[in-house]
Design an enzyme around this catalytic site. Structure first.
Site, PDB file in Angstrom:
ATOM      1  N   HIS A 243       1.812   4.687  -2.700  1.00  0.00           N
ATOM      2  CA  HIS A 243       2.004   6.116  -2.413  1.00  0.00           C
ATOM      3  C   HIS A 243       3.405   6.559  -2.842  1.00  0.00           C
ATOM      4  O   HIS A 243       3.583   7.624  -3.448  1.00  0.00           O
ATOM      5  CB  HIS A 243       1.856   6.377  -0.908  1.00  0.00           C
ATOM      6  CG  HIS A 243       0.447   6.360  -0.397  1.00  0.00           C
ATOM      7  ND1 HIS A 243      -0.535   7.158  -0.927  1.00  0.00           N
ATOM      8  CD2 HIS A 243      -0.138   5.668   0.615  1.00  0.00           C
ATOM      9  CE1 HIS A 243      -1.681   6.955  -0.262  1.00  0.00           C
ATOM     10  NE2 HIS A 243      -1.464   6.042   0.677  1.00  0.00           N
TER      11      HIS A 243
ATOM     12  N   HIS B 203       0.840  -1.204   0.000  1.00  0.00           N
ATOM     13  CA  HIS B 203       0.000   0.000   0.000  1.00  0.00           C
ATOM     14  C   HIS B 203       0.880   1.260   0.000  1.00  0.00           C
ATOM     15  O   HIS B 203       0.724   2.143  -0.848  1.00  0.00           O
ATOM     16  CB  HIS B 203      -0.912  -0.030   1.228  1.00  0.00           C
ATOM     17  CG  HIS B 203      -1.849   1.135   1.342  1.00  0.00           C
ATOM     18  ND1 HIS B 203      -3.150   1.088   0.895  1.00  0.00           N
ATOM     19  CD2 HIS B 203      -1.678   2.366   1.865  1.00  0.00           C
ATOM     20  CE1 HIS B 203      -3.737   2.254   1.123  1.00  0.00           C
ATOM     21  NE2 HIS B 203      -2.864   3.054   1.718  1.00  0.00           N
ATOM     22  N   GLU B 204       1.804   1.318   0.954  1.00  0.00           N
ATOM     23  CA  GLU B 204       2.649   2.512   1.058  1.00  0.00           C
ATOM     24  C   GLU B 204       3.551   2.653  -0.166  1.00  0.00           C
ATOM     25  O   GLU B 204       3.904   3.771  -0.563  1.00  0.00           O
ATOM     26  CB  GLU B 204       3.494   2.467   2.333  1.00  0.00           C
ATOM     27  CG  GLU B 204       2.694   2.400   3.641  1.00  0.00           C
ATOM     28  CD  GLU B 204       1.661   3.515   3.796  1.00  0.00           C
ATOM     29  OE1 GLU B 204       1.855   4.602   3.211  1.00  0.00           O
ATOM     30  OE2 GLU B 204       0.647   3.285   4.482  1.00  0.00           O
TER      31      GLU B 204
ATOM     32  N   GLU C  24      -4.534   8.260  -2.643  1.00  0.00           N
ATOM     33  CA  GLU C  24      -5.103   6.985  -2.194  1.00  0.00           C
ATOM     34  C   GLU C  24      -5.377   6.070  -3.381  1.00  0.00           C
ATOM     35  O   GLU C  24      -5.262   4.845  -3.272  1.00  0.00           O
ATOM     36  CB  GLU C  24      -6.373   7.258  -1.382  1.00  0.00           C
ATOM     37  CG  GLU C  24      -6.804   6.116  -0.485  1.00  0.00           C
ATOM     38  CD  GLU C  24      -5.870   5.808   0.675  1.00  0.00           C
ATOM     39  OE1 GLU C  24      -4.946   6.603   0.947  1.00  0.00           O
ATOM     40  OE2 GLU C  24      -6.049   4.741   1.301  1.00  0.00           O
TER      41      GLU C  24
END
EC number: 3.4.17.19
Lengths: 501, 501
Positions: A272, A268-269, A298
């Site tokens: 980003h 997930h990160e 997001e």
């Protein structure tokens, strides 16, 4: 594609120099914030507060100085990127000058006081404790929203949303969320029935040594495309992505008994991080060189984590890597079992624990409540009852206490209204981008099954990352996918994943 | 003892607020510099340069703003600490406004250009390569020294020294260094003869696993008194002490084959760190709350590393800890053998490798040459010959090439003139402080042999650390030891350690 800002317009050039300085101070603050979470000894906190306050004050002073207004009035910019940069400078200046200093200080004080008491109220599941402080926060947030709205020509709630995700309004969001609510009412029981018929998943049995988890997480981040010559992976209590485009820093938290938490969190990160890495370097530290907003951000974490890495194709690859790292019985690492473990639909009280199908319900609830809090129609005293009624309507469950209800999130208690929609706008945008990507890359599943994310990330770079903040949310989606926000791609994704037996 | 700055004088209060902001920005830059050495991925360097340049520019702007001169003219301060703070503010302002911006920029450019070429010239042992660039650096340093001198009422070279160690002049240093030169001419052959008669030391045989070295170094730093709730120990290519008083960060470099390097290096940096930790917290981020200068700082690292931790008494304790950590034959870990290993006198070409007896010779050489470069009497073209002749006179050896001679240090090639004396002033001050400490603590050796450094550090805290920058170098020594700089304590220390059979 993007070239360094240049112009024969002296006022614009002065603004570029000034905003470059503001941007550099913002980057400095970003590293210091990362350090505070990942490195700083506990005794350094008070001094760090002074350092960050000084940097914030200087940024503000640089932004509201009288000569900025003069230069903004006089400046013109050649080229589309420069014009967008100038537009964003004007926007930042309007926001920075919209609030009187007395209101800024009152907000900071009220938020800080409320946030402290909220921790106790949440621990004790006692809304009454924080209620008067939250009332003050809401009173000031209404003032803030009015002031921003007047400065920006937006409705009060839209003006707050604009602080997190420019380019989308409540009028865009409302029908999209209403449609999702209807869809979910039918889809959720079906998904639950299919899931129940399938039977339980086999658990992954630990322990999973931290050193091996760390290596695997770094390897998977590199698989997504993260270049560790420009990145770090560290540990912090609450995972996040910080730093700046040439030095991006992601954190995670390792649990020896649960390998999924760190691994999926890092993916997930990394989404980003890849967005930050791909921002247009020619406009580094300029407003147009930043990301397009929180929903856009997001969308990039979720397209990596939820769309790509939890796909059947990638789970094949990931299962092999997991088994290679930790050994033991290979059966639980098969893609079908990982899918059951990591794509489980469940009605719950807590947003941050929610699956991708029920998560929007938590956001829809908050969007409606915070909009009513800001625009009138809901008072803080009525919040717990409205919360419980709303969740009952959306998910058919009622929290047994306010710790599992309206006290669960820090956001409002720290003065953040207008942020929540970004989570679900991001999830929907991720599905919409994925659908467009699949049209452009017909072999995507074969690539993901082989752990080859390069074509996907190349497409995202062109479609989103390299666009910086040139386009607002809706325009960015139109540029990347040919249409503005369309939740049909998201429900189609969920239908394919959860409603097929 | 120290109380927060307070005054009914509005101008002084405004200055305290401004210098507090300047101090906070300095702390922010300190953490970013630490990060650049200890944490930053290599690709972050360019952005970090922009961040640090922005912070330096803002510090400068805050210091030279027109209202500062007005407030400095109008301000008065109640109390000795406040008066010293105001005096230091005036001093900082005088330095910041002494140089025209064009000269500051020319210096930055010339230093940066020279420093880059110096690396190549040193690698190739080819002074001619860097000579024209160093000539430009020296030309500008002379201008700089003139401008600072005029602003501060000091001679040009003293004005440069003042930038590193206020409160001491070349007139103080010159006779002290001359006396040391005479002493050394007699003492060094004697020390060498005694050492030769003693025979060689037993080596410590590794490998010394890095994890164990790290634990031992942290434990020894804690033995000195470092509180890891306010400190970190990390790794970097060049060890240093950074951070700020409530969050101090030391680094080291581990070599699996050589345990002394990291261990003694960490003890050295811990001396610096304890100084920072002990600065008056009531004046945090104010000029008077800072350390008293580079020589004062070096006195604190050297009193810990050289005076205390290489003493016979502490080597007893350290030898036991080393053997407990790494096992094997205990014989080489006996104090007498550690003393032979770690207190070995040797005439060498390289300053940073020198022992405590010959180190001052390297500094004396540089002090005389750089003073002549700045005040006239020596030109860059004549530097290599003057260097070699000087070293021959001081240590009786001549470098075979300039890489082992005048190209070995970065300082001049990066524009730093006036810094070198601080090393030896610090070593001499450390001996002088140790002599005073021994008078106050007659049981010091017993304490050190037991690894109890608390009484020593308490004394240093009161005598030096808690004084902040209230006193210049000579006044600080008078306050702490009852006399200004007196090299007799240093030569007495060396005589006791190296000239006793």
């Amino acid at each position: 594609m993007s070239t360094p800002p240049s112009s024969t317009n002296a006022a614009y050039d002065r603004l570029v120099a000034r905003f470059g300085r503001i941007g550099a101070i913002g980057e400095a603050a970003g590293i210091l914030s990362w350090d505070a979470s990942a490195m700083m000894p506990p005794g350094g906190g008070a001094a760090r507060g002074e350092q960050l306050a000084a940097l914030a004050g200087i940024r503000h002073d640089l932004l509201v100085a009288p000569e900025v207004a003069e230069d903004l009035a006089a400046a013109s910019a050649e080229g589309a990127w420069e014009a967008a940069n100038l537009r964003l400078m004007r926007h930042a200046h309007r926001r920075a000058t919209a609030l009187p200093t007395s209101l800024v200080e009152a907000i900071a004080r009220a938020n800080s006081n409320c946030e402290k008491v909220w921790r106790i109220a949440k621990r004790d599941a006692d809304f009454a404790k924080v209620r008067p402080l939250l009332e003050e926060v809401v009173r000031l947030a209404r003032e803030e929203a009015q002031a921003y709205g007047a400065a920006l020509g937006l409705s009060p709630y839209d003006a707050l949303m604009d602080g997190y995700q420019p380019g989308v309004t409540a009028a865009d969001v409302d029908p999209v969320f209403a449609a999702y609510e209807s869809w979910l009412a039918e889809a959720l029981p079906k998904a639950e029935a299919i899931q129940a018929a399938r039977g339980p998943a086999m658990p992954l049995t630990g322990p999973f040594p931290v050193a091996k988890q760390r290596d695997l997480c770094a390897a998977m981040a590199a698989t997504v495309g993260l270049d560790f010559a420009h990145a770090r992976l560290d540990e912090s209590l609450h995972p996040f992505c910080g730093g700046n485009p040439s030095d991006v820093r992601i954190t995670t938290f390792y649990d020896e008994q649960n390998v999924a938490k760190a691994l999926l969190g890092v993916l997930h990160e990394t989404g980003h991080a890849m967005y930050e890495r791909g921002l247009p370097a020619g406009f580094a530290r300029q407003p147009v060189g930043e990301a397009a907003g929180m929903a856009a951000h997001e969308s990039q974490s979720l397209i990596v984590e939820m769309q790509a890495c939890r796909s059947n194709a990638f789970l094949e690859f990931l299962g092999r890597k997991l088994h290679a790292a930790f050994g033991g019985d290979p059966t639980p690492y098969q893609a079908a079992n990982l899918a059951r473990l990591w794509r489980k639909v469940e009605r719950g009280f807590i947003r941050v624990d929610a699956d991708e199908m029920t998560y929007p319900a938590h956001v829809i609830l908050r969007f409606r409540l915070e909009r009513a809090l800001i625009e009138g129609g809901l008072e803080v005293a009525d919040l717990p009852a409205a919360w419980n009624e709303g969740l009952q309507g959306l998910l058919g469950i009622t929290p047994p206490d306010d710790a599992l209800g309206c006290l669960q999130d820090i956001h409002w208690h720290d003065g953040a209204f207008g942020y929540f929609p970004s989570y679900t706008l991001g999830a929907m945008a991720a599905a919409q981008l994925m659908a467009a990507l699949r049209r452009a890359e017909p072999d995507l599943d074969a690539q993901l099954a082989a752990g080859d994310m390069a074509p996907m990330m190349r497409w995202l770079n062109q479609a989103v990352h390299a666009q910086g903040a040139r386009l607002g949310f809706q325009d960015l989606l139109r540029h990347a996918t040919g249409k503005s926000l369309d939740p049909a791609d998201f429900t189609a994704h969920l239908s394919a994943r959860y409603l097929v037996d």
